[in-house]
Design a protein around this motif. Structure first.
Motif, PDB file in Angstrom:
ATOM      1  N   SER A 141       0.847  -1.191   0.000  1.00  0.00           N
ATOM      2  CA  SER A 141       0.000   0.000   0.000  1.00  0.00           C
ATOM      3  C   SER A 141       0.882   1.240   0.000  1.00  0.00           C
ATOM      4  O   SER A 141       2.068   1.180   0.310  1.00  0.00           O
ATOM      5  N   GLY A 142       0.286   2.374  -0.348  1.00  0.00           N
ATOM      6  CA  GLY A 142       1.035   3.623  -0.373  1.00  0.00           C
ATOM      7  C   GLY A 142       1.000   4.269  -1.736  1.00  0.00           C
ATOM      8  O   GLY A 142       0.611   3.660  -2.743  1.00  0.00           O
ATOM      9  N   LYS A 143       1.416   5.526  -1.786  1.00  0.00           N
ATOM     10  CA  LYS A 143       1.381   6.319  -3.008  1.00  0.00           C
ATOM     11  C   LYS A 143       2.389   5.799  -4.024  1.00  0.00           C
ATOM     12  O   LYS A 143       3.530   5.489  -3.687  1.00  0.00           O
ATOM     13  N   ASP A 167       7.890   0.186  -8.916  1.00  0.00           N
ATOM     14  CA  ASP A 167       7.021   1.227  -9.455  1.00  0.00           C
ATOM     15  C   ASP A 167       7.655   1.688 -10.759  1.00  0.00           C
ATOM     16  O   ASP A 167       8.760   2.260 -10.757  1.00  0.00           O
ATOM     17  N   SER A 217       6.465   6.463  -4.248  1.00  0.00           N
ATOM     18  CA  SER A 217       7.059   6.599  -2.916  1.00  0.00           C
ATOM     19  C   SER A 217       7.216   5.213  -2.312  1.00  0.00           C
ATOM     20  O   SER A 217       6.486   4.281  -2.672  1.00  0.00           O
ATOM     21  N   PRO A 247       6.634   2.076  -0.567  1.00  0.00           N
ATOM     22  CA  PRO A 247       5.355   1.577  -0.073  1.00  0.00           C
ATOM     23  C   PRO A 247       5.481   0.874   1.272  1.00  0.00           C
ATOM     24  O   PRO A 247       6.577   0.516   1.711  1.00  0.00           O
TER      25      PRO A 247
END
Length: 327
Positions: free
Chosen positions: A44-46, A170, A49, A51
């Motif tokens: 989870s997380g943006k 990412d 950035s 996670p």
């Protein structure tokens, strides 16, 4: 966490292995399918950035599994393309996060998905092939498909020869690979000789289970300096030795301990040639049983550059070293 002493870090091994000259490959895009293990990792997380990652109970895979948690857009990465990513890495066999570089667990890199990587690093190749800009990818890769070709002992990084590694990528860009750069010189650099450390020497208290090194209120030394606290009586350490030692590293710039073996309850063991140059210079020529204190300027540590809280670049480092064994 990965000990910060080795000069060849996990992230460097991965990145340097992958950023190579590209060679044309096939134009098909057959994405590696997800598996029960890659889908069991919670992230989870943006996007972009580091996670938050929740690892499931310890597991191992025999071949790479790949799951896409966030779907991006654009053309998929084909063989021969460059893929720009930020990534982090976990050991699925232990559940622990791996440091990619000193003090760094989230790193930017450019990977090239060419045929050479398909043969030598099939796990990373198949993890990034078919990725789109904006994808968040989770891959579970057996270490045999990541580090097996290097014949490098990664036990110092907390990675065993049969461990499974989990990557979270990412993907920030997909495009043609850059033109190859000339290969860097492989000429070995001579080992520096430390000067005697005679002024502004930190105080060292070895009376407890964990040593206490107190830095003086003075500017960081600009030279490689060595203070022998206790002479050894055993075998002499050479540049070809594999040494077992306890250590504590303190940043002169921040005054904080950034890594040590004492709180882990066991010494570290590394070939001397895999350590940063200043650390190696402090041990070579010493005898087993010696206790030394060395001040390592950036040029003999992790390089010059702007100081930040992500790594040890630009910092002068003080290492207390107790040499336990040499072979």
């Amino acid at each position: 966490m990965l000990k910060v002493i080795p000069s060849i870090t996990v992230g460097a091994m991965v990145a340097l292995s992958l950023v190579a000259c590209s060679s044309p490959g096939d134009t098909s895009c057959d994405a590696t399918p997800p598996g029960s293990h890659s889908t069991s990792v919670t992230v989870s997380g943006k996007f972009g950035s580091e996670p938050k990652v929740t690892m499931p109970p310890a597991f191992d895979v025999s071949k790479t599994e790949r799951s896409v948690l966030i779907n991006g857009s654009g053309a998929p990465a084909q063989s021969g393309d460059a893929v720009d990513v930020h990534y982090t890495m976990y050991n699925a066999s232990t559940g622990k996060q791996i440091e990619l570089a000193p003090g760094t667990t989230w790193q930017e890199a450019k990977f090239v998905t060419n045929n050479a990587q398909k043969e030598s690093l099939p796990g990373l190749y198949s993890s990034l092939l078919c990725s789109h800009e904006g994808d968040r990818v989770v891959s579970a890769i057996p270490s045999s498909e990541l580090f097996g070709h290097t014949q490098t002992d990664m036990s110092g990084a907390g990675i065993g020869p049969t461990d499974t590694l989990v990557f979270i990528f990412d993907v920030s860009g997909v495009g043609p690979a850059p033109s190859p750069s000339p290969a860097p010189s492989t000429t070995p650099q001579p080992l520096p000789t430390p000067a005697a450390w005679e002024t502004d020497v930190p105080k060292v208290d070895l009376g407890g289970d964990v040593p206490v090194v107190t830095l003086p209120k003075a500017d960081a030394p600009t030279k490689l300096l060595l203070k022998v606290i206790k002479e050894g009586t055993g075998d002499v350490v050479t540049e070809n030795s594999t040494v077992t030692f306890d250590y504590q590293g303190t940043s002169w710039n921040t005054g904080k301990i950034f890594d040590q073996s004492y709180t882990r309850g066991e010494p570290a063991t590394f070939p001397v040639g895999q350590l940063v140059q200043g650390f190696t210079a402090a041990m070579v020529g010493q005898k087993v049983g010696a206790t030394v204190l060395v001040s390592v300027p950036p040029v003999y540590g992790y390089g010059d550059g702007a100081i930040n809280d992500q790594n040890l670049v630009g910092q002068t480092l003080v290492f207390l070293i107790q040499i336990r064994k040499s072979a």
